[in-house]
Design an enzyme around this catalytic site. Sequence first.
Site, PDB file in Angstrom:
ATOM      1  N   LYS A  39       0.840  -1.201   0.000  1.00 58.18           N
ATOM      2  CA  LYS A  39       0.000   0.000   0.000  1.00 58.18           C
ATOM      3  C   LYS A  39       0.876   1.253   0.000  1.00 58.18           C
ATOM      4  O   LYS A  39       2.075   1.202   0.303  1.00 58.18           O
ATOM      5  CB  LYS A  39      -0.923  -0.003   1.224  1.00 58.18           C
ATOM      6  CG  LYS A  39      -0.183   0.081   2.551  1.00 58.18           C
ATOM      7  CD  LYS A  39      -1.148   0.114   3.713  1.00 58.18           C
ATOM      8  CE  LYS A  39      -0.389   0.217   5.036  1.00 58.18           C
ATOM      9  NZ  LYS A  39      -1.295   0.415   6.175  1.00 58.18           N
ATOM     10  N   TYR A 271      15.205  30.400   5.747  1.00 52.67           N
ATOM     11  CA  TYR A 271      14.106  31.251   6.209  1.00 52.67           C
ATOM     12  C   TYR A 271      14.108  31.422   7.725  1.00 52.67           C
ATOM     13  O   TYR A 271      14.250  30.445   8.469  1.00 52.67           O
ATOM     14  CB  TYR A 271      12.764  30.659   5.778  1.00 52.67           C
ATOM     15  CG  TYR A 271      12.526  30.654   4.293  1.00 52.67           C
ATOM     16  CD1 TYR A 271      12.641  31.813   3.537  1.00 52.67           C
ATOM     17  CD2 TYR A 271      12.166  29.477   3.647  1.00 52.67           C
ATOM     18  CE1 TYR A 271      12.415  31.798   2.172  1.00 52.67           C
ATOM     19  CE2 TYR A 271      11.930  29.452   2.275  1.00 52.67           C
ATOM     20  CZ  TYR A 271      12.052  30.619   1.549  1.00 52.67           C
ATOM     21  OH  TYR A 271      11.823  30.597   0.189  1.00 52.67           O
TER      22      TYR A 271
END
Length: 395
Positions: A39, A271
Amino acid sequence: MNETAPFRVRAEIDLDALRANVRSLRAHAPDAAFMAVVKADAYGHGMVPCARAARQAGATWIGTATPEEALAVRAAGVPGRIMCWLWTPGGPWREGVEADLDMAVSALWALREVTAAARAAGRPARIQLKADTGLGRNGCMPADWPELVAESLRAEAAGLVRVTGLWSHFACADEPGHPSVAAQLTVFREMVAYAEERGIRPEVRHIANSPGMLTLPEAHFDLVRPGIAMYGVSPSPEVGTPADFGLRPVMTLTASLAHVKHAPAGHGVSYGHHYVTPGETTLGLVPAGYGDGIPRHASGTAPVLVGGKWRTVAGRIAMDQFVVDLGGDEPEVGAEAVLFGPGDRGEPTAEDWAQATGTIAYEIVTRIGSRVPRVYVGERSDVGERSDVGERSDD
């Protein structure tokens, strides 16, 4: 495929390691059938190549969450039994019937939709009844089980379904000794016994995920469903390391340094300037970021191997890039930065990143996005190969 061209970032997937992991895991449950869970694009490793490799190593079943995943595996030509379990109303039930999928049913609405699909397809559907034994997610509650069993038997008598399995899922198998584990096993045995006493004849009964398979032999029943362990990642540090179980991590995530430059003391990095250089140094730019699935929570904490040394992410991880402080070292532009891998070369592992970011290793590997190319080593074409003995025949 095996790429040697320059790259920005890539995830190398070692299919030989995956096959070896399957063989090691099968030795932990030699009397049970083996479902390779692929999955979420095989936990980020690539669904179809991993499904093929698992089959080559002796997996008798393939497991997916969504029907779309299961249908894609079947369309790719992967043989044998394929099971999927996360259905919603209006799902592709008829397509699942026609593709010979084993489809999980947790409630009456799902049983009614799959029987309608079987009528339309003109052939019986293979279904597996899921019991909620204490996880509290999908699955039929014990109070509703008699009605689901009764209606399933009526559908089976009408030739619309074949109940191929009874199953459930653990909540806390990755916490050894957790009282819920024994409680769930008790409820599972009771719910299975009830269904069988009333005439359900399942091919397989199963509850064991990776930690259940590795630590709870009493939970093996007829089939085991390893997921994360198949990719060489431990379900949790408490269960043990991959090496404890003879497993090797399958994914190695690397990038090529895009820039190397000198920076003075007191220079802000990325940042917000959450990192400021403590002295004159060199900075290396790693061209991967949260747009590639690198967790932003790794800002300032996660390790990266560059030039044989562990470096720490310096400042914030941005969408496409982050910086490491090289401490004055001057690797060439294009030098390899290893974010995580098996650890043999001293590189960090996915578990190291999980510890650095306060999450689990499942998330670290699974979140690596589609922008990151997968480079497969050890590919073969013999999808149906059986490499050792002791196989249960369930296909």
